[in-house]
Scaffold this active site. Structure first.
Site, PDB file in Angstrom:
ATOM      1  N   TYR A 139       0.894  -1.105  -0.025  1.00  0.00           N
ATOM      2  CA  TYR A 139       0.178  -0.025   0.071  1.00  0.00           C
ATOM      3  C   TYR A 139       1.023   1.365  -0.137  1.00  0.00           C
ATOM      4  O   TYR A 139       0.313   2.231  -0.491  1.00  0.00           O
ATOM      5  CB  TYR A 139      -0.838   0.088   1.158  1.00  0.00           C
ATOM      6  CG  TYR A 139      -2.153  -0.430   1.206  1.00  0.00           C
ATOM      7  CD1 TYR A 139      -2.450  -1.959   0.764  1.00  0.00           C
ATOM      8  CD2 TYR A 139      -3.286   0.197   1.270  1.00  0.00           C
ATOM      9  CE1 TYR A 139      -3.479  -2.668   0.687  1.00  0.00           C
ATOM     10  CE2 TYR A 139      -4.752  -0.396   1.243  1.00  0.00           C
ATOM     11  CZ  TYR A 139      -4.830  -1.943   0.930  1.00  0.00           C
ATOM     12  OH  TYR A 139      -5.898  -2.414   0.849  1.00  0.00           O
ATOM     13  N   LYS A 181       2.376 -15.182   3.115  1.00  0.00           N
ATOM     14  CA  LYS A 181       2.796 -15.850   1.618  1.00  0.00           C
ATOM     15  C   LYS A 181       4.318 -16.091   1.594  1.00  0.00           C
ATOM     16  O   LYS A 181       5.063 -15.896   0.699  1.00  0.00           O
ATOM     17  CB  LYS A 181       2.250 -15.021   0.547  1.00  0.00           C
ATOM     18  CG  LYS A 181       2.116 -15.720  -0.900  1.00  0.00           C
ATOM     19  CD  LYS A 181       1.026 -16.733  -0.844  1.00  0.00           C
ATOM     20  CE  LYS A 181       1.360 -17.627  -2.132  1.00  0.00           C
ATOM     21  NZ  LYS A 181       0.415 -18.760  -2.403  1.00  0.00           N
ATOM     22  N   ASP A 207      -3.393 -18.159   0.809  1.00  0.00           N
ATOM     23  CA  ASP A 207      -4.728 -18.775  -0.053  1.00  0.00           C
ATOM     24  C   ASP A 207      -5.470 -19.741   0.720  1.00  0.00           C
ATOM     25  O   ASP A 207      -6.623 -19.763   0.785  1.00  0.00           O
ATOM     26  CB  ASP A 207      -3.995 -19.379  -1.262  1.00  0.00           C
ATOM     27  CG  ASP A 207      -2.747 -20.201  -0.942  1.00  0.00           C
ATOM     28  OD1 ASP A 207      -2.092 -20.046   0.190  1.00  0.00           O
ATOM     29  OD2 ASP A 207      -1.948 -20.806  -1.897  1.00  0.00           O
ATOM     30  N   ASP A 222      -6.898  -6.655   4.187  1.00  0.00           N
ATOM     31  CA  ASP A 222      -8.096  -5.980   3.488  1.00  0.00           C
ATOM     32  C   ASP A 222      -8.972  -7.123   2.874  1.00  0.00           C
ATOM     33  O   ASP A 222     -10.229  -7.060   3.115  1.00  0.00           O
ATOM     34  CB  ASP A 222      -7.304  -4.947   2.400  1.00  0.00           C
ATOM     35  CG  ASP A 222      -8.504  -4.312   1.570  1.00  0.00           C
ATOM     36  OD1 ASP A 222      -9.314  -3.842   2.249  1.00  0.00           O
ATOM     37  OD2 ASP A 222      -8.450  -4.315   0.413  1.00  0.00           O
ATOM     38  N   ASP A 226     -12.991  -8.326   4.196  1.00  0.00           N
ATOM     39  CA  ASP A 226     -14.480  -8.443   3.658  1.00  0.00           C
ATOM     40  C   ASP A 226     -14.955  -9.829   3.424  1.00  0.00           C
ATOM     41  O   ASP A 226     -16.083  -9.995   3.516  1.00  0.00           O
ATOM     42  CB  ASP A 226     -14.041  -7.851   1.737  1.00  0.00           C
ATOM     43  CG  ASP A 226     -14.214  -6.478   1.980  1.00  0.00           C
ATOM     44  OD1 ASP A 226     -14.082  -5.651   2.701  1.00  0.00           O
ATOM     45  OD2 ASP A 226     -14.692  -6.098   0.788  1.00  0.00           O
TER      46      ASP A 226
HETATM   47  C1  IPM Z   1     -10.661  -0.777   3.648  1.00  0.00           C
HETATM   48  C2  IPM Z   1     -10.631   0.033   2.178  1.00  0.00           C
HETATM   49  C3  IPM Z   1      -9.384   0.831   2.023  1.00  0.00           C
HETATM   50  C4  IPM Z   1      -8.102  -0.176   2.056  1.00  0.00           C
HETATM   51  C5  IPM Z   1      -9.235   1.510   0.508  1.00  0.00           C
HETATM   52  C6  IPM Z   1     -10.428   2.516   0.525  1.00  0.00           C
HETATM   53  C7  IPM Z   1      -8.170   2.457   0.440  1.00  0.00           C
HETATM   54  O1  IPM Z   1     -10.985  -1.041   1.385  1.00  0.00           O
HETATM   55  O2  IPM Z   1     -10.488   0.173   4.640  1.00  0.00           O
HETATM   56  O3  IPM Z   1     -10.784  -1.853   3.723  1.00  0.00           O
HETATM   57  O4  IPM Z   1      -7.654  -0.782   0.981  1.00  0.00           O
HETATM   58  O5  IPM Z   1      -7.579  -0.330   3.199  1.00  0.00           O
HETATM   59 MN    MN Z   2     -11.386  -3.055   2.069  1.00  0.00          MN
END
Ligand code: IPM
Ligand code: MN
Ligand code: NAD
Length: 347
Positions: free
Chosen positions: A136, A186, A218, A242, A246
């Site tokens: 990042y 990884k 993975d 990240d 999700d």
């Molecule tokens: C999160 C988002 C951010 C990230 C983006 C918007 C920069 O996806 O907070 O999970 O990748 O950290």
């Molecule tokens: Mn995110």
């Protein structure tokens, strides 16, 4: 107690408004909320996604409540001016290196999950994501190779001190839970990950009471849907965290339910839902504000030391869900304000 409120773009203002109602309903004396512009909204007003005055508000606060940033109509801008730079900039500028993303199934609501209820019922995990390093924040660019092809590149790197401090966060979190820490990397392919693993093993010597395991990312993605109940605390880098968070949100039920805390050394933190600005549903009044409301609870717990009030908010959200108050993300029809009303009623 001063809280900066940065609502941002898309559904950010919609969900943040409900979290603010919840905070105000607690009637805490001496609580001051100060709004600031971030993201695309700030770019349109001030020409920058993270204006200096917003950073000043952040620095003069005890904590930040953050909505979301992101606006596809601004994606053509040079990267430093894109909305996402607001949240990335705040993380970097304020040293918010430790991102806590808890994922726990609500008791009795196992069927919210996209997994089978007997699998989802056991989910109670915490993702500890490193937030100010990795690919990042490495050098990046696009270049033209000698043969004329364009190439995009991003430098992935972790220095040992960056790994060490997030490893300590992971081990301490595990000590306060079931004493199991899984480091996700990884290392079979990436040098960045090999150093990560070596340093985590070094730090483990200071936590003999915590059982440390290692898993490739993975496999971790696979295990998260196969047997998520086996995880307690996961510690991982910025990019892997990240993606896995999700995924963990859907294991619980929806991305509209997962809160997060981004912490610096000390008590300062930024609190935000893990979801984004959801442009597909923005302005319709249908976004689920629960993730943001739960982020406000984390704010009270971690930055203001108000555990009792934090627990009250979490119980009110769980009770509203148990009543069947569900947004479209959970297959229901409750709108943003209606969900806020239901949480307030239980509070
Ligand atoms: C999160 C988002 C951010 C990230 C983006 C918007 C920069 O996806 O907070 O999970 O990748 O950290
Ligand atoms: Mn995110
Ligand atoms: P997203 O999280 O915004 O949306 C993904 C999907 O989940 C969409 O279908 C959306 O409608 C749904 N969703 C998200 N939050 C919801 C909620 N509270 N209630 C109901 N449904 C919800 O991810 P995306 O679409 O990939 O990204 C949109 C924008 O948000 C992009 O510009 C991205 O960069 C940005 N983003 C910002 C943050 C942040 O501010 N921390 C986080 C993630 C993405």
């Amino acid at each position: 107690m001063r809280i900066a409120v940065f609502a941002g773009d898309g559904i950010g203002p919609e969900v943040t408004a409900q979290a603010v109602r919840v905070l105000e309903a607690l009637g805490l004396s001496g609580l001051e909320l100060v709004e600031g512009d971030v993201g695309g909204a700030a770019y349109r007003k001030h020409g920058h996604p993270l204006p200096e005055q917003t950073l000043d508000i952040a620095r003069a606060s005890d904590a930040i409540l953050f909505g979301a940033v992101g606006d596809f109509t601004l994606d053509h801008l040079e990267r430093r001016l894109r909305p996402e730079q607001a949240v990335l900039g705040l993380r970097k500028e304020l040293g918010l290196f430790a991102n806590l993303r808890p994922a726990k199934v609500f008791a009795g609501l196992e069927d919210l999950s996209t997994l089978r209820p007997e699998v989802s019922a056991k989910i109670d995990l915490l993702i500890v994501r490193e937030l100010t390093g990795d690919v990042y924040f490495g050098e990046k660019g696009t270049r033209t190779l000698e043969d004329g092809r364009r190439q995009g590149w991003d430098m992935m790197a972790y220095a040992e001190d960056e790994v060490r401090r997030i490893a300590h966060t992971g081990f301490k979190a595990a000590q306060g839970r079931s004493k199991k820490l899984c480091s996700v990397d990884k290392a079979n392919v990436l040098e960045t990950s090999q150093l990560w693993r070596d340093v985590v093993i070094e730090v483990a010597a200071e936590y003999p009471d915590v059982e440390l395991t290692h898993m490739y990312v993975d496999n971790a993605a696979m295990q998260l849907v196969k047997n998520p109940g086996a995880f307690d605390v996961i510690v991982t880098g910025n990019l892997f965290g990240d993606i896995l968070s999700d995924q963990a949100s859907m294991c619980v039920g929806s991305i509209g339910l997962l809160a997060s805390a981004s912490l610096a050394e000390g008590s300062f933190g930024l609190y935000e839902p893990i979801h984004g600005s959801a442009p597909d549903i923005a302005g319709k009044g249908i976004a689920n504000p629960m993730a943001t409301i739960l982020s406000a609870a984390m704010l009270l717990r971690h930055s203001l030391g108000l555990e009792e009030q934090a627990a009250r908010i979490e119980a009110a959200v769980a009770a509203a869900l148990a009543d069947g108050v569900k947004g479209g993300d959970l297959g229901g029809s409750a709108g943003t304000k209606e969900i806020g009303d239901a949480v307030l009623a239980h509070l």
